[in-house]
Design an enzyme around this catalytic site. Structure first.
Site, short mmCIF file in Angstrom:
data_model
loop_
_atom_site.label_atom_id
_atom_site.label_comp_id
_atom_site.label_asym_id
_atom_site.label_seq_id
_atom_site.Cartn_x
_atom_site.Cartn_y
_atom_site.Cartn_z
CB SER A 192 -22.61 10.04 9.45
OG SER A 192 -23.29 8.83 9.65
CE LYS A 223 -26.23 9.87 11.20
NZ LYS A 223 -27.29 10.50 10.36
CE LYS A 232 -25.88 6.03 9.88
NZ LYS A 232 -27.27 6.43 9.56
CG ASP A 292 -29.05 7.59 12.39
OD1 ASP A 292 -30.18 7.15 12.71
OD2 ASP A 292 -28.77 7.95 11.22
CD GLU A 296 -30.39 10.73 12.16
OE1 GLU A 296 -29.23 11.00 12.55
OE2 GLU A 296 -30.71 10.73 10.97
CG ASP A 328 -33.18 10.11 8.66
OD1 ASP A 328 -33.82 10.39 7.63
OD2 ASP A 328 -32.04 9.58 8.59
CE LYS A 353 -30.69 11.40 5.94
NZ LYS A 353 -30.79 9.95 6.15
N GLY A 411 -27.27 13.36 5.57
CA GLY A 411 -26.58 12.93 4.35
C GLY A 411 -27.12 11.60 3.87
O1 OSB Z 1 -29.74 7.55 8.45
O2 OSB Z 1 -28.64 9.30 8.07
C1 OSB Z 1 -28.92 8.15 7.77
C2 OSB Z 1 -26.71 6.98 4.86
C3 OSB Z 1 -27.61 6.23 4.14
C4 OSB Z 1 -28.89 6.07 4.62
C5 OSB Z 1 -29.27 6.67 5.82
C6 OSB Z 1 -28.39 7.45 6.53
C7 OSB Z 1 -27.07 7.59 6.06
C8 OSB Z 1 -26.04 8.36 6.74
C9 OSB Z 1 -25.01 8.94 5.84
O3 OSB Z 1 -25.97 8.51 7.93
C10 OSB Z 1 -24.29 10.11 6.38
C11 OSB Z 1 -23.59 10.89 5.29
O4 OSB Z 1 -24.01 10.88 4.10
O5 OSB Z 1 -22.62 11.56 5.61
MG MG Z 2 -30.52 8.81 9.93
#
Ligand code: OSB
Ligand code: MG
Length: 381
Positions: A139, A165, A167, A192, A217, A242, A266, A294
């Site tokens: 990510s 992934k 953001k 995401d 996402e 998510d 998660k 994650g």
């Molecule tokens: O939306 O997946 C998410 C980290 C903190 C809060 C939300 C998210 C995330 C990540 C982290 O995308 C990804 C990772 O831990 O590798």
């Molecule tokens: Mg997410």
């Protein structure tokens, strides 16, 4: 299998720092406090879990401090000095507290770990998982420019990550995805949005359909399912939820309404491993693939994620990159290693990772031991 009896719970609050800041649509994380939950059985075995919170209630309503409070005042008094015949009972035992899923998961996962150790089995076996190695994705936080993003993606693709992934947020979306797709026409790519859009953005979001993304996402509100089903009706890119999924019931409703075609599980967000298994099984029955998200965990949380990902319906690479990719120093003795885009699931008992007491000491803010079921609050029996 042998039951466990919880003699003591120690809450270790530590401070961890990222190698580089991680930016999402709700802000930038550089350091955070994490509470590592150590559950000690009467035979002296320890099991470990962690609060996958951040310091601020921006991803969801919990923070490390609220999780600590709920653990100390309600969850631990309910579980301590009790015989627990199987960890799958814990989620139900904690249902007298509404929500606070991350706090619940922190202790529930520690109980799965100590129970597996006591019964001399790796956690994945107790969970019913069969995959021996898991496919790993990466990510990537929001970057300053599409060019910087492409260079990050290039680095991770060459390291072997099997899914990338990205953001996104308004102002850092279509152009960023377009540049990455042009540079890498064939990789498993997804976006995401962490709830950065609304239904008014339908036409804007539909532009993403041309980039052959695995999924988008959580484009819409963190507490929405219905608008997502409207958006899914308009977009060909599969929607993955998510933030909207906190329980089996949320997953069931999202699937019934057509609010998603994929679910990110998660462990923290849904209140633990038992609820994760139930959501996994439900999705499997409905041909909804799942993957493990994650939460920038330390090696403890990452290890729990690896074991969960051995269940058969985890068919999409997860955000399970080794925690050493994010944190300056980890608190487990042996780094989790990725080879050719896979991580071998540790074969030792429990999560198969050991805490480094020295690293823990170095990052420690405080340790609080709870040995009694006393609480000023009435705890339902
Ligand atoms: O939306 O997946 C998410 C980290 C903190 C809060 C939300 C998210 C995330 C990540 C982290 O995308 C990804 C990772 O831990 O590798
Ligand atoms: Mg997410």
């Amino acid at each position: 299998m042998k039951p466990i009896f919880i003699k003591e719970v120690i809450l270790h609050t530590i401070n961890v720092s990222l190698k580089s800041p991680f930016t999402t649509s709700f802000g930038t994380i550089q350091t955070k406090e994490v509470c590592l939950v150590e559950v000690i059985d009467e035979s002296g075995l320890s099991g470990w879990g962690e609060t996958v919170t951040s310091d601020e209630p921006y991803y969801n309503e919990e923070t490390t401090q609220t999780a600590l409070y709920i653990l100390k005042e309600f969850l631990i008094p309910k579980l301590i000095k009790k015989e627990i015949s199987h960890p799958k009972e814990v989620h139900q035992m904690l249902s007298f507290v509404r929500r606070h899923q991350i706090a619940k998961a922190a202790i529930e996962t520690a109980i799965w770990d100590v129970f597996s150790k006591k019964n001399h089995k790796p956690l994945c076996e107790v969970l019913g998982g069969h995959q021996k190695k898991v496919a790993v994705g990466k990510s990537i936080g929001i970057q300053n420019s599409p060019e910087e993003l492409v260079s990050k993606v290039s680095q991770y693709v060459h390291e072997g990550f099997q899914k990338i992934k990205i953001k996104i947020a308004p102002g850092a979306d279509i152009e960023y995805i377009r540049k990455v797709r042009e540079a890498f026409p064939d990789i498993n790519l997804m976006a995401d949005a962490n709830s950065a859009y609304s239904l008014e953005d339908i036409e804007h979001l539909k532009q993403l359909d041309q980039y052959n993304l695995l999924m988008i996402e959580q484009p819409l509100a963190h507490d929405d399912i219905i608008d997502h089903s409207v958006l899914q009706g308009e977009m060909s890119t599969p929607i993955c939820l998510d933030e909207s999924i906190h329980s089996y019931e949320d997953a069931r409703k999202a699937i019934e309404l057509g609010g998603c075609k994929i679910i990110n599980i998660k462990i923290g967000r849904v209140g633990g491993l038992q609820e994760s298994i139930r959501i996994h099984d439900l999705c499997k029955d409905h041909n909804i693939p799942v993957w493990c998200g994650g939460m920038l965990e330390t090696g403890i949380g990452r290890s729990h994620n690896l074991h969960m990902t051995t269940l058969s319906n985890f068919t999409i690479p997860g955000d399970t990159a080794p925690s050493s990719h994010y944190w300056k120093e980890d608190i487990i003795t042996e780094d989790i290693v990725m080879e050719k885009g896979y991580i071998q699931v540790p074969s030792g008992t429990g999560i198969g990772a050991e805490i480094s007491r020295a690293a823990l000491q170095e990052r420690l803010i405080r340790s609080e031991s709870v040995v009694s079921d006393y609480s000023v609050h009435p705890i339902p029996s």
